[in-house]
Design a protein around this motif. Sequence first.
Motif, mmCIF file in Angstrom:
data_model
loop_
_atom_site.group_PDB
_atom_site.id
_atom_site.type_symbol
_atom_site.label_atom_id
_atom_site.label_comp_id
_atom_site.label_asym_id
_atom_site.label_seq_id
_atom_site.Cartn_x
_atom_site.Cartn_y
_atom_site.Cartn_z
ATOM 1 N N TRP A 106 8.659 64.886 -30.412
ATOM 2 C CA TRP A 106 8.755 64.081 -31.627
ATOM 3 C C TRP A 106 9.996 63.189 -31.628
ATOM 4 N N ALA A 107 11.053 63.577 -30.919
ATOM 5 C CA ALA A 107 12.226 62.708 -30.816
ATOM 6 C C ALA A 107 11.884 61.440 -30.048
ATOM 7 N N GLU A 108 11.097 61.587 -28.997
ATOM 8 C CA GLU A 108 10.681 60.407 -28.229
ATOM 9 C C GLU A 108 9.653 59.592 -29.007
ATOM 10 N N SER A 109 8.722 60.275 -29.657
ATOM 11 C CA SER A 109 7.667 59.628 -30.456
ATOM 12 C C SER A 109 7.011 58.466 -29.721
ATOM 13 N N ASP A 110 6.546 58.770 -28.524
ATOM 14 C CA ASP A 110 5.742 57.811 -27.761
ATOM 15 C C ASP A 110 4.284 58.154 -28.030
ATOM 16 N N PRO A 111 3.558 57.308 -28.753
ATOM 17 C CA PRO A 111 2.188 57.678 -29.137
ATOM 18 C C PRO A 111 1.214 57.772 -27.969
ATOM 19 N N THR A 112 1.622 57.316 -26.776
ATOM 20 C CA THR A 112 0.738 57.417 -25.609
ATOM 21 C C THR A 112 1.170 58.519 -24.642
ATOM 22 N N ARG A 113 2.215 59.260 -24.982
ATOM 23 C CA ARG A 113 2.713 60.312 -24.087
ATOM 24 C C ARG A 113 1.757 61.491 -24.074
ATOM 25 N N ARG A 114 1.455 61.977 -22.861
ATOM 26 C CA ARG A 114 0.587 63.147 -22.705
ATOM 27 C C ARG A 114 1.411 64.272 -22.091
ATOM 28 N N MET A 115 1.492 65.396 -22.793
ATOM 29 C CA MET A 115 2.319 66.523 -22.373
ATOM 30 C C MET A 115 1.508 67.508 -21.523
ATOM 31 N N GLY A 116 0.923 67.016 -20.436
ATOM 32 C CA GLY A 116 0.134 67.862 -19.555
ATOM 33 C C GLY A 116 -1.346 67.549 -19.622
ATOM 34 N N GLU A 117 -2.068 68.024 -18.637
ATOM 35 C CA GLU A 117 -3.493 67.692 -18.509
ATOM 36 C C GLU A 117 -4.321 68.200 -19.681
ATOM 37 N N GLY A 118 -3.932 69.318 -20.253
ATOM 38 C CA GLY A 118 -4.714 69.894 -21.334
ATOM 39 C C GLY A 118 -4.344 69.403 -22.719
ATOM 40 N N ALA A 119 -3.455 68.408 -22.774
ATOM 41 C CA ALA A 119 -2.987 67.891 -24.060
ATOM 42 C C ALA A 119 -3.659 66.561 -24.378
ATOM 43 N N GLU A 120 -3.559 66.160 -25.652
ATOM 44 C CA GLU A 120 -4.012 64.842 -26.061
ATOM 45 C C GLU A 120 -2.815 64.034 -26.540
ATOM 46 N N THR A 121 -2.940 62.726 -26.482
ATOM 47 C CA THR A 121 -1.868 61.868 -26.970
ATOM 48 C C THR A 121 -1.968 61.733 -28.484
ATOM 49 N N PHE A 122 -0.889 61.232 -29.076
ATOM 50 C CA PHE A 122 -0.876 61.029 -30.527
ATOM 51 C C PHE A 122 -1.955 60.029 -30.945
ATOM 52 N N VAL A 123 -2.116 58.955 -30.177
ATOM 53 C CA VAL A 123 -3.140 57.962 -30.550
ATOM 54 C C VAL A 123 -4.539 58.537 -30.376
ATOM 55 N N GLU A 124 -4.731 59.425 -29.420
ATOM 56 C CA GLU A 124 -6.037 60.073 -29.280
ATOM 57 C C GLU A 124 -6.312 61.002 -30.458
ATOM 58 N N PHE A 125 -5.290 61.713 -30.888
ATOM 59 C CA PHE A 125 -5.427 62.574 -32.065
ATOM 60 C C PHE A 125 -5.806 61.742 -33.287
ATOM 61 N N ALA A 126 -5.089 60.645 -33.509
ATOM 62 C CA ALA A 126 -5.389 59.779 -34.651
ATOM 63 C C ALA A 126 -6.805 59.223 -34.561
#
Length: 221
Positions: A106-126
């Motif tokens: 959340w400090a970086e708040s990059d909406p396209t950042r993916r934290m690993g293969e099993g994660a989704e990005t913020f824009v994908e969540f939205a």
Amino acid sequence: MKTIHLVRHGESAANAGLPTSDPGLIPLTARGHAQAAQLSEMWAPNPSAIVTSEYVRAKDTARPLSMRFGLEPTTHPLLHEFVALDPDQVTGNTVLERRPLVDSYWAESDPTRRMGEGAETFVEFAARVDGYLPQLDALPHEAVIVGHGMWFAMLVWRTMKFPVDDHVAMKSFRAFQIGLPMPNCGVYEVHGGGAAAWRIEFNAKISRQMPTVRDPAHTIQ
């Protein structure tokens, strides 16, 4: 004008600070089951339908309500909680142990950042929440959606037409989500439908009788 009820799941093992793994399989605690039973006893309008996320804690929260009113809940694949951390990278950890990763994210708040293969990005969540918004029109009056705090926060955010596609928008959403009053088994009501704009209200009558349990890191599942 129709009313749709939004119910956050009861206290989960993650909310209680216990180690968890697969986000879809995180169970309710004994307190969470008691909250779900209390919610069912307090419920006044007859629900016309009950929809839950595919996650265990949401389905188990809905069970007492469905049993009381004789309704079989349905699940929907778009309703699950934000998966910002790859479950394989945090399996067996508590929310406090995940906190450095959460804070960094959340400090970086990059909406396209993916934290690993099993994660989704913020824009994908939205986009997933946006994908469900039109389906509110198809739900009957007095339908109940049982889901997750961050998902509901994004629903409110997008209903108000706030953006999600840059650093400032993501930081602003996080501040909004942390401050949103949504205890376990807390309830919001969505009014509108059709040509009318959706309007969302906090149901204080029920929500304030639910003990407020906010996990220390506002868990990302």
